[in-house]
Enzyme design. Structure first.
Site, PDB file in Angstrom:
ATOM      1  N   ASP A   1      -3.820  32.637  -8.483  1.00 28.54           N
ATOM      2  CA  ASP A   1      -4.603  32.413  -7.373  1.00 28.54           C
ATOM      3  C   ASP A   1      -3.916  31.272  -6.572  1.00 28.54           C
ATOM      4  O   ASP A   1      -3.236  30.683  -7.352  1.00 28.54           O
ATOM      5  CB  ASP A   1      -5.951  32.260  -7.392  1.00 28.54           C
ATOM      6  CG  ASP A   1      -6.660  31.759  -6.108  1.00 28.54           C
ATOM      7  OD1 ASP A   1      -6.462  32.459  -4.947  1.00 28.54           O
ATOM      8  OD2 ASP A   1      -7.573  30.588  -6.179  1.00 28.54           O
TER       9      ASP A   1
ATOM     10  N   ASP B   1      -5.088  28.486  -3.683  1.00 33.36           N
ATOM     11  CA  ASP B   1      -5.861  27.172  -3.359  1.00 33.36           C
ATOM     12  C   ASP B   1      -6.889  27.075  -4.259  1.00 33.36           C
ATOM     13  O   ASP B   1      -7.420  28.217  -5.090  1.00 33.36           O
ATOM     14  CB  ASP B   1      -6.332  27.494  -2.234  1.00 33.36           C
ATOM     15  CG  ASP B   1      -5.654  27.337  -0.725  1.00 33.36           C
ATOM     16  OD1 ASP B   1      -5.663  26.184  -0.325  1.00 33.36           O
ATOM     17  OD2 ASP B   1      -5.017  28.430  -0.562  1.00 33.36           O
TER      18      ASP B   1
ATOM     19  N   ASP C   1      -7.394  22.797  -2.658  1.00 31.74           N
ATOM     20  CA  ASP C   1      -7.717  23.541  -1.493  1.00 31.74           C
ATOM     21  C   ASP C   1      -7.261  22.980  -0.242  1.00 31.74           C
ATOM     22  O   ASP C   1      -7.236  21.761   0.252  1.00 31.74           O
ATOM     23  CB  ASP C   1      -9.243  23.456  -1.342  1.00 31.74           C
ATOM     24  CG  ASP C   1      -9.899  24.533  -2.213  1.00 31.74           C
ATOM     25  OD1 ASP C   1      -9.190  25.512  -2.793  1.00 31.74           O
ATOM     26  OD2 ASP C   1     -11.053  24.406  -2.392  1.00 31.74           O
TER      27      ASP C   1
ATOM     28  N   THR D   1      -2.820  35.681  -3.237  1.00 30.58           N
ATOM     29  CA  THR D   1      -3.790  34.958  -2.282  1.00 30.58           C
ATOM     30  C   THR D   1      -4.162  35.645  -1.295  1.00 30.58           C
ATOM     31  O   THR D   1      -3.991  36.702  -0.701  1.00 30.58           O
ATOM     32  CB  THR D   1      -2.599  33.818  -1.782  1.00 30.58           C
ATOM     33  OG1 THR D   1      -3.337  32.693  -1.089  1.00 30.58           O
ATOM     34  CG2 THR D   1      -1.481  34.333  -0.979  1.00 30.58           C
TER      35      THR D   1
ATOM     36  N   ASP E   1     -15.569  28.441   3.308  1.00 27.88           N
ATOM     37  CA  ASP E   1     -15.665  29.006   4.270  1.00 27.88           C
ATOM     38  C   ASP E   1     -16.022  30.685   3.811  1.00 27.88           C
ATOM     39  O   ASP E   1     -16.333  30.678   2.467  1.00 27.88           O
ATOM     40  CB  ASP E   1     -14.280  29.436   4.843  1.00 27.88           C
ATOM     41  CG  ASP E   1     -13.131  29.757   3.794  1.00 27.88           C
ATOM     42  OD1 ASP E   1     -13.448  30.225   2.883  1.00 27.88           O
ATOM     43  OD2 ASP E   1     -11.884  29.144   3.858  1.00 27.88           O
TER      44      ASP E   1
ATOM     45  N   LYS F   1      -8.194  41.946  -4.538  1.00 26.93           N
ATOM     46  CA  LYS F   1      -7.155  41.551  -5.381  1.00 26.93           C
ATOM     47  C   LYS F   1      -6.823  42.571  -6.489  1.00 26.93           C
ATOM     48  O   LYS F   1      -5.867  42.568  -6.988  1.00 26.93           O
ATOM     49  CB  LYS F   1      -7.344  40.047  -5.950  1.00 26.93           C
ATOM     50  CG  LYS F   1      -7.214  38.942  -4.985  1.00 26.93           C
ATOM     51  CD  LYS F   1      -7.218  37.720  -5.416  1.00 26.93           C
ATOM     52  CE  LYS F   1      -6.956  36.603  -4.612  1.00 26.93           C
ATOM     53  NZ  LYS F   1      -6.922  35.271  -5.388  1.00 26.93           N
TER      54      LYS F   1
ATOM     55  N   ASP G   1      -9.631  30.497  -9.881  1.00 26.95           N
ATOM     56  CA  ASP G   1     -10.919  29.665  -9.651  1.00 26.95           C
ATOM     57  C   ASP G   1     -12.141  30.303  -9.148  1.00 26.95           C
ATOM     58  O   ASP G   1     -13.077  29.580  -9.098  1.00 26.95           O
ATOM     59  CB  ASP G   1     -10.644  28.437  -9.180  1.00 26.95           C
ATOM     60  CG  ASP G   1     -10.415  28.646  -7.625  1.00 26.95           C
ATOM     61  OD1 ASP G   1     -10.840  27.763  -6.934  1.00 26.95           O
ATOM     62  OD2 ASP G   1      -9.827  29.542  -7.253  1.00 26.95           O
TER      63      ASP G   1
END
Length: 495
Positions: free
Chosen positions: A236, A238, A244, A272, A417, A425, A448
């Protein structure tokens, strides 16, 4: 004189509530404060709506993550603001909220000196334990009420081995309904002893291991187990490779780790939510430090060919050009599965329309002022005011359970958000694994967001995973992985 109650038994297996609560603030005064809410006029494409300027580092991250993850500015996304108004007008007079009181310099009129301390402010803004969701780890925590640490690891390790042999009728399936697959064995006892040597969990008298500590033990076991067979590792972006809202700069510690993995004949991919259709340069900006290292080290094409980026969850695949080390899109027909190529544009538009409507309904229901970001294969909301993790969690889970569409999608809480993306994914990893010709036991995904509302959790159904909390943890475990890979060349992993 009051006496302090004594613990019932001096044992490391006692059940403990790990949440810490600060002293409560005094009741708010009856006098209300009034602030004006900004107009709800839409903003033209490619520009962020003006938002109230936050006053703390916690608030500063509120809108940056959404804009960075999905490219709110300058990439064709349509951004407009939506502010719930109780009176139906463009400007509403509302009572000063709890978050404004915490953030203003006048908070001394309301809170005591103790409540205005830095620790209390952090507790009041905390994201809570919803970020710590895992059925296996929660079960292991409860086992410590009646078992020692090593007994827990021994039993769970044996149950995982049995589960791998017969997933449908295993003891672990009965104990933890809904438990997924394990693609490698996990030597939890050895991993616990390795972790315990540094942190002395077994020597505690009253406090059992917490969620993060058990997660670290499972991660160590997973790293050791996958090193010998690893052919593809995905990350991943961010919160995993960099903070982030940030990018991979030239001083990022993960650059050296990624290059060492590629030199060890391991394929590396970043998976991502960020999606920039037809604009590879925007993907390049997010990993500019890594691409610059490719050029500076003059890496041969047989090494750089092992790097890919999967964008928009599963909608775009990019590779490195051999001559100038720039990114280019891989043609859809080359890597997308037949199911992904069959998605109709009208069904995608219907999904995004319905998703946007439900996002706005959730924001209105929870009195949350938001900006809406609409892209070709994603739609999301970014709060324009400080909020808490639980509010975003409720919106994300509402869409997961109530949104109906004719194409696969994921609705997830990004921490700052909430977005609805076409695909997920799992589909992206499935297509990437077929494209690179690797199997589930040869793949490791690092992320994460493995909670119920995270967009990494779906990958658990197709490969082994490594759950990290920040880029520093990612670096630690990848260094451990690289050491194991070098070691496995002359000492294979034996179950």
């Amino acid at each position: 004189m009051l006496r302090r109650p004594k613990p019932t038994k001096p044992n490391a297996c006692l059940s403990t509530d790990h949440a810490s609560f600060a002293s409560r603030p005094r009741p708010l005064p009856a006098r209300a404060r009034h602030v004006a809410v900004a107009s709800t006029a839409p903003v033209s494409a490619g520009h962020q709506a003006p938002v109230p300027q936050p006053t703390s580092s916690t608030q500063n991250s509120t809108t940056s993550n959404g804009a960075a993850n999905h490219g709110a500015a300058g990439n064709g996304a349509v951004v407009h603001s939506h502010m719930p108004s109780p009176n139906g007008g463009s400007v509403a007079e509302v009572n000063m909220g709890y978050w404004e009181l915490l953030s203003t310099a006048e908070s001394g009129e309301v809170f005591s000196q103790r409540a205005r301390s830095a620790s209390d402010a952090a507790v009041l803004r905390r994201k809570g334990h919803l970020k710590e969701q895992d059925r296996l780890i929660d079960f292991m925590r409860r086992m410590h009420e009646t078992h020692t640490c090593e007994e827990v690891m021994l039993k769970v390790e044996r149950w995982i081995s049995e589960h791998r042999q017969d997933p449908r009728r295993s003891r672990l399936r009965r104990l933890i309904p809904g438990i997924g697959a394990f693609f490698t064995p996990l030597k939890l006892v050895e991993a616990f002893r390795e972790y315990d040597a540094f942190f002395a969990l077994s020597r505690r008298k009253y406090i059992p291991p917490n969620f993060a500590e058990l997660r670290h033990v499972v991660n160590i076991a997973q790293v050791h187990a996958v090193a010998d067979t690893l052919k593809l590792i995905t990350f991943d972006a961010d919160g995993t490779l960099y903070a982030d809202g940030a990018h991979m700069e030239q001083d990022n510690q993960m650059i050296a780790h990624i290059i060492n993995l590629m030199r060890s004949n391991v394929q590396v991919a970043i998976v991502t939510a960020a999606g920039y259709p037809g604009e590879p340069d925007k993907f390049e900006k997010r990993v500019m430090g890594l691409l610059e290292a490719f050029r500076r080290l003059k890496l041969p094409s047989e090494v750089t060919n092992r790097f890919h980026i999967m964008g928009g969850e599963c909608n775009y695949l990019l590779r490195v050009r051999p001559d100038d080390k720039r990114l280019e899109f891989v043609p859809d027909a080359v890597w997308k599965t037949p199911a992904m190529q069959s998605w109709r544009q009208e069904d995608i538009a219907d999904l995004l329309d319905e998703g946007e409507a439900m996002l706005l309904e959730g924001a209105k229901r929870l009195n949350l002022t938001v900006n809406v970001i609409r892209k070709s294969r994603a739609v999301g909301i970014v709060p324009t005011q400080p909020t808490i993790y639980e509010v975003l969690e409720d919106i994300a889970l509402t869409l997961q359970t109530q949104l109906v569409a004719r194409v696969p999608f994921c609705a997830f809480n990004g921490g700052n958000d909430v977005f609805v993306d076409v695909g997920n994914k799992l589909l992206g990893l499935d297509a990437l694994m077929k494209y690179l010709q690797v199997g589930p036991s040869e793949v490791l995904h690092v992320g994460d967001r493995f909670t119920d509302s995270g967009n990494d959790v779906a990958t658990r159904d197709i490969c082994s995973v490594l759950w990290v909390a920040n880029p520093e943890e990612t670096g630690f475990f990848i260094k451990m992985l690289l050491k194991d890979i070098r070691k496995s060349r002359w000492q294979p992993y034996i179950e």
